[in-house]
Design a protein around this motif. Structure first.
Motif, PDB file in Angstrom:
ATOM      1  N   SER A 228       0.855  -1.277  -0.047  1.00 56.69           N
ATOM      2  CA  SER A 228      -0.161  -0.183  -0.022  1.00 56.69           C
ATOM      3  C   SER A 228       0.842   1.244   0.161  1.00 56.69           C
ATOM      4  O   SER A 228       1.919   1.290   0.666  1.00 56.69           O
ATOM      5  CB  SER A 228      -0.750   0.055   1.332  1.00 56.69           C
ATOM      6  OG  SER A 228      -1.795  -0.951   1.261  1.00 56.69           O
ATOM      7  N   ARG A 229       0.244   2.359  -0.650  1.00 51.92           N
ATOM      8  CA  ARG A 229       0.983   3.561  -0.859  1.00 51.92           C
ATOM      9  C   ARG A 229       0.584   4.369   0.095  1.00 51.92           C
ATOM     10  O   ARG A 229       1.349   5.435   0.375  1.00 51.92           O
ATOM     11  CB  ARG A 229       0.833   3.962  -2.243  1.00 51.92           C
ATOM     12  CG  ARG A 229       1.485   3.071  -3.072  1.00 51.92           C
ATOM     13  CD  ARG A 229       1.503   3.728  -4.635  1.00 51.92           C
ATOM     14  NE  ARG A 229      -0.092   3.912  -5.128  1.00 51.92           N
ATOM     15  CZ  ARG A 229      -0.708   4.927  -4.973  1.00 51.92           C
ATOM     16  NH1 ARG A 229      -0.092   6.083  -4.526  1.00 51.92           N
ATOM     17  NH2 ARG A 229      -2.002   4.998  -5.421  1.00 51.92           N
ATOM     18  N   ARG A 230      -0.673   4.728   0.578  1.00 52.99           N
ATOM     19  CA  ARG A 230      -1.127   5.630   1.388  1.00 52.99           C
ATOM     20  C   ARG A 230      -1.653   5.091   2.568  1.00 52.99           C
ATOM     21  O   ARG A 230      -2.495   4.112   2.452  1.00 52.99           O
ATOM     22  CB  ARG A 230      -1.970   6.515   0.609  1.00 52.99           C
ATOM     23  CG  ARG A 230      -1.353   7.271  -0.557  1.00 52.99           C
ATOM     24  CD  ARG A 230      -2.226   8.407  -0.935  1.00 52.99           C
ATOM     25  NE  ARG A 230      -1.829   9.476   0.075  1.00 52.99           N
ATOM     26  CZ  ARG A 230      -2.447  10.694  -0.202  1.00 52.99           C
ATOM     27  NH1 ARG A 230      -2.706  11.345  -0.978  1.00 52.99           N
ATOM     28  NH2 ARG A 230      -2.229  11.699   0.474  1.00 52.99           N
ATOM     29  N   LEU A 231      -1.901   5.755   3.675  1.00 52.55           N
ATOM     30  CA  LEU A 231      -2.404   5.190   4.901  1.00 52.55           C
ATOM     31  C   LEU A 231      -3.080   6.547   5.814  1.00 52.55           C
ATOM     32  O   LEU A 231      -2.469   7.403   6.076  1.00 52.55           O
ATOM     33  CB  LEU A 231      -1.457   4.692   5.871  1.00 52.55           C
ATOM     34  CG  LEU A 231      -1.702   4.190   7.341  1.00 52.55           C
ATOM     35  CD1 LEU A 231      -2.893   3.158   7.117  1.00 52.55           C
ATOM     36  CD2 LEU A 231      -0.560   3.479   7.931  1.00 52.55           C
ATOM     37  N   VAL A 232      -4.395   6.548   6.148  1.00 53.20           N
ATOM     38  CA  VAL A 232      -4.846   7.465   6.821  1.00 53.20           C
ATOM     39  C   VAL A 232      -5.613   6.899   8.205  1.00 53.20           C
ATOM     40  O   VAL A 232      -6.381   5.899   8.063  1.00 53.20           O
ATOM     41  CB  VAL A 232      -6.030   8.338   6.204  1.00 53.20           C
ATOM     42  CG1 VAL A 232      -6.723   9.214   6.932  1.00 53.20           C
ATOM     43  CG2 VAL A 232      -5.409   8.909   4.609  1.00 53.20           C
ATOM     44  N   ALA A 233      -5.253   7.550   9.207  1.00 57.34           N
ATOM     45  CA  ALA A 233      -5.738   6.793  10.588  1.00 57.34           C
ATOM     46  C   ALA A 233      -6.257   7.720  11.322  1.00 57.34           C
ATOM     47  O   ALA A 233      -5.914   8.866  11.471  1.00 57.34           O
ATOM     48  CB  ALA A 233      -4.451   6.307  11.165  1.00 57.34           C
ATOM     49  N   GLN A 234      -7.581   7.461  12.079  1.00 57.77           N
ATOM     50  CA  GLN A 234      -8.064   7.930  12.887  1.00 57.77           C
ATOM     51  C   GLN A 234      -7.377   8.004  14.265  1.00 57.77           C
ATOM     52  O   GLN A 234      -7.197   7.147  14.869  1.00 57.77           O
ATOM     53  CB  GLN A 234      -9.679   7.365  13.363  1.00 57.77           C
ATOM     54  CG  GLN A 234     -10.559   7.912  14.308  1.00 57.77           C
ATOM     55  CD  GLN A 234     -11.670   7.203  14.662  1.00 57.77           C
ATOM     56  OE1 GLN A 234     -12.151   7.331  15.882  1.00 57.77           O
ATOM     57  NE2 GLN A 234     -12.152   6.430  13.674  1.00 57.77           N
ATOM     58  N   SER A 235      -7.284   9.445  14.958  1.00 54.61           N
ATOM     59  CA  SER A 235      -6.760   9.615  16.331  1.00 54.61           C
ATOM     60  C   SER A 235      -7.765  10.560  16.851  1.00 54.61           C
ATOM     61  O   SER A 235      -8.811  10.799  16.554  1.00 54.61           O
ATOM     62  CB  SER A 235      -5.401  10.219  15.989  1.00 54.61           C
ATOM     63  OG  SER A 235      -4.800  10.381  17.718  1.00 54.61           O
ATOM     64  N   ILE A 236      -7.616  11.262  18.018  1.00 57.10           N
ATOM     65  CA  ILE A 236      -8.420  11.811  18.586  1.00 57.10           C
ATOM     66  C   ILE A 236      -7.678  13.251  19.138  1.00 57.10           C
ATOM     67  O   ILE A 236      -6.545  13.359  19.213  1.00 57.10           O
ATOM     68  CB  ILE A 236      -8.988  11.341  20.184  1.00 57.10           C
ATOM     69  CG1 ILE A 236      -7.690  11.051  20.822  1.00 57.10           C
ATOM     70  CG2 ILE A 236      -9.718  10.079  19.591  1.00 57.10           C
ATOM     71  CD1 ILE A 236      -8.194  10.404  22.315  1.00 57.10           C
ATOM     72  N   ALA A 237      -8.283  14.116  19.370  1.00 57.13           N
ATOM     73  CA  ALA A 237      -8.048  15.847  19.266  1.00 57.13           C
ATOM     74  C   ALA A 237      -8.129  16.113  20.801  1.00 57.13           C
ATOM     75  O   ALA A 237      -7.574  17.240  21.188  1.00 57.13           O
ATOM     76  CB  ALA A 237      -8.864  16.584  18.397  1.00 57.13           C
ATOM     77  N   TRP A 238      -8.305  15.552  21.851  1.00 52.29           N
ATOM     78  CA  TRP A 238      -8.538  15.661  23.082  1.00 52.29           C
ATOM     79  C   TRP A 238      -7.481  14.901  24.135  1.00 52.29           C
ATOM     80  O   TRP A 238      -7.652  14.664  25.114  1.00 52.29           O
ATOM     81  CB  TRP A 238      -9.894  15.581  23.715  1.00 52.29           C
ATOM     82  CG  TRP A 238     -10.456  14.034  23.751  1.00 52.29           C
ATOM     83  CD1 TRP A 238     -10.462  13.298  24.880  1.00 52.29           C
ATOM     84  CD2 TRP A 238     -11.340  13.732  22.640  1.00 52.29           C
ATOM     85  NE1 TRP A 238     -11.352  12.053  24.490  1.00 52.29           N
ATOM     86  CE2 TRP A 238     -11.636  12.333  23.216  1.00 52.29           C
ATOM     87  CE3 TRP A 238     -11.459  13.894  21.506  1.00 52.29           C
ATOM     88  CZ2 TRP A 238     -12.270  11.411  22.321  1.00 52.29           C
ATOM     89  CZ3 TRP A 238     -12.333  12.903  20.571  1.00 52.29           C
ATOM     90  CH2 TRP A 238     -12.556  11.580  21.075  1.00 52.29           C
ATOM     91  N   ALA A 239      -6.524  14.430  23.356  1.00 52.85           N
ATOM     92  CA  ALA A 239      -5.318  13.900  24.072  1.00 52.85           C
ATOM     93  C   ALA A 239      -3.931  14.768  24.326  1.00 52.85           C
ATOM     94  O   ALA A 239      -2.865  14.346  24.813  1.00 52.85           O
ATOM     95  CB  ALA A 239      -4.736  12.612  23.310  1.00 52.85           C
ATOM     96  N   TYR A 240      -4.319  16.101  24.312  1.00 48.77           N
ATOM     97  CA  TYR A 240      -3.135  17.205  24.289  1.00 48.77           C
ATOM     98  C   TYR A 240      -2.958  17.199  25.776  1.00 48.77           C
ATOM     99  O   TYR A 240      -3.803  17.291  26.744  1.00 48.77           O
ATOM    100  CB  TYR A 240      -3.344  18.564  23.780  1.00 48.77           C
ATOM    101  CG  TYR A 240      -3.323  18.256  22.172  1.00 48.77           C
ATOM    102  CD1 TYR A 240      -2.308  18.266  21.581  1.00 48.77           C
ATOM    103  CD2 TYR A 240      -4.505  18.395  21.581  1.00 48.77           C
ATOM    104  CE1 TYR A 240      -2.128  18.441  20.172  1.00 48.77           C
ATOM    105  CE2 TYR A 240      -4.584  18.602  20.103  1.00 48.77           C
ATOM    106  CZ  TYR A 240      -3.245  18.369  19.338  1.00 48.77           C
ATOM    107  OH  TYR A 240      -3.321  18.218  18.275  1.00 48.77           O
ATOM    108  N   ALA A 241      -1.682  17.459  26.229  1.00 51.60           N
ATOM    109  CA  ALA A 241      -1.272  17.923  27.611  1.00 51.60           C
ATOM    110  C   ALA A 241      -1.667  19.351  27.970  1.00 51.60           C
ATOM    111  O   ALA A 241      -1.790  20.226  26.948  1.00 51.60           O
ATOM    112  CB  ALA A 241       0.257  17.828  27.844  1.00 51.60           C
ATOM    113  N   PRO A 242      -1.848  19.595  29.107  1.00 49.13           N
ATOM    114  CA  PRO A 242      -2.359  20.787  29.681  1.00 49.13           C
ATOM    115  C   PRO A 242      -1.459  21.984  29.048  1.00 49.13           C
ATOM    116  O   PRO A 242       0.050  21.660  29.178  1.00 49.13           O
ATOM    117  CB  PRO A 242      -2.410  20.826  31.062  1.00 49.13           C
ATOM    118  CG  PRO A 242      -2.521  19.385  31.392  1.00 49.13           C
ATOM    119  CD  PRO A 242      -1.742  18.530  30.365  1.00 49.13           C
TER     120      PRO A 242
END
Length: 247
Positions: free
Chosen positions: A115-129
């Motif tokens: 495969s040449r391309r990969l798109v993956a789901q992550s989350i946006a509320w995992a940042y450090a304070p």
């Protein structure tokens, strides 16, 4: 010949919204589910169903080598219906396993299949304070306590596996809290919400425009900045499925 695309988690909330966009765009879509009873529904929507468990590394590898998809999209999660609070502690561990072991297996299978391309789901509320709104270069909250630490650890493992895949153009989409059809809520909730159909569009636009890397995908809010996705992908939060494509 149409490009083949393998959507892991095609029967999930974002996968359900994503599949019609991909078929309409002309991709030859293969969609995975671990439940055989969902295969018929996928097929009815123009998807070639692939019944496989992401934790079965050999079966997953064999399936992708047989299909030879140019693109792999990772939309796998393992969460309870309606995000039932009584079940979320156990679910956090299962979901972290999907992001850790499952992602590792999926990336290995994609590499084996060429495969040449990969798109993956992550989350946006995992940042450090820290200073807000958070941008993609901000650190993740790896020193969190309790269940949050389990979840953030899973996210970090997913992103390392995806972005560290040699020879694949890899993109990570850090989604906000999704809402809309097929999710746990019909209305925006959480500090950085995003409609499930806008989330699906982000995957399509990543395939079209992304040169790899990480993108926040959420509505304008004080917590998360999605300016990079707007600028580089042409994504915006008001995107929805065209009439006739919505489930």
């Amino acid at each position: 010949m149409r490009e083949k695309i393998f959507v892991a988690g095609a029967a999930g909330a974002i996968g359900t919204a994503l599949v019609p966009l991909l078929t309409e765009a002309g991709y030859d879509v293969y969609g995975s589910t671990r439940r055989a009873d969902r295969a018929e529904a996928l097929e009815a929507r123009g998807v070639t169903p692939v019944v496989v468990d992401v934790f079965d590394a050999e079966a997953l590898r064999a399936a992708l080598i047989r299909i030879r998809p140019e693109i792999v999209v990772h939309q796998l999660t393992d969460l309870p219906a309606d995000l039932d609070p009584k079940l979320m502690t156990e679910a956090a561990h299962r979901n972290a396993r999907v992001r850790t072991e499952g992602t590792r297996n999926l990336v290995a299978a994609a590499l084996a299949a060429g495969s040449r391309r990969l798109v993956a789901q992550s989350i946006a509320w995992a940042y450090a304070p820290g200073q807000r709104p958070h941008v993609e270069d901000d650190p993740l909250d790896l020193e969190a306590d309790g269940i949050r630490r389990v979840s953030v650890g899973g996210v970090a493992a997913l992103e390392r596996s995806v972005l560290g895949a040699v020879g694949i153009k890899a993109t990570v989409l850090r989604y906000g809290q999704i809402y809309g059809p097929g999710t746990s809520t019909a209305v925006p909730k959480g500090g950085s919400p995003v409609h499930v159909e806008a989330a699906a569009w982000a995957a399509v636009m990543a395939l079209r425009h992304a040169q790899g890397g990480v993108f926040n995908i959420a509505e304008d809010n004080a917590e998360i900045s999605s300016e990079k996705a707007k600028r580089e992908l042409g994504w915006y939060a008001s995107l929805r499925l065209p009439k006739g494509l919505a489930a």
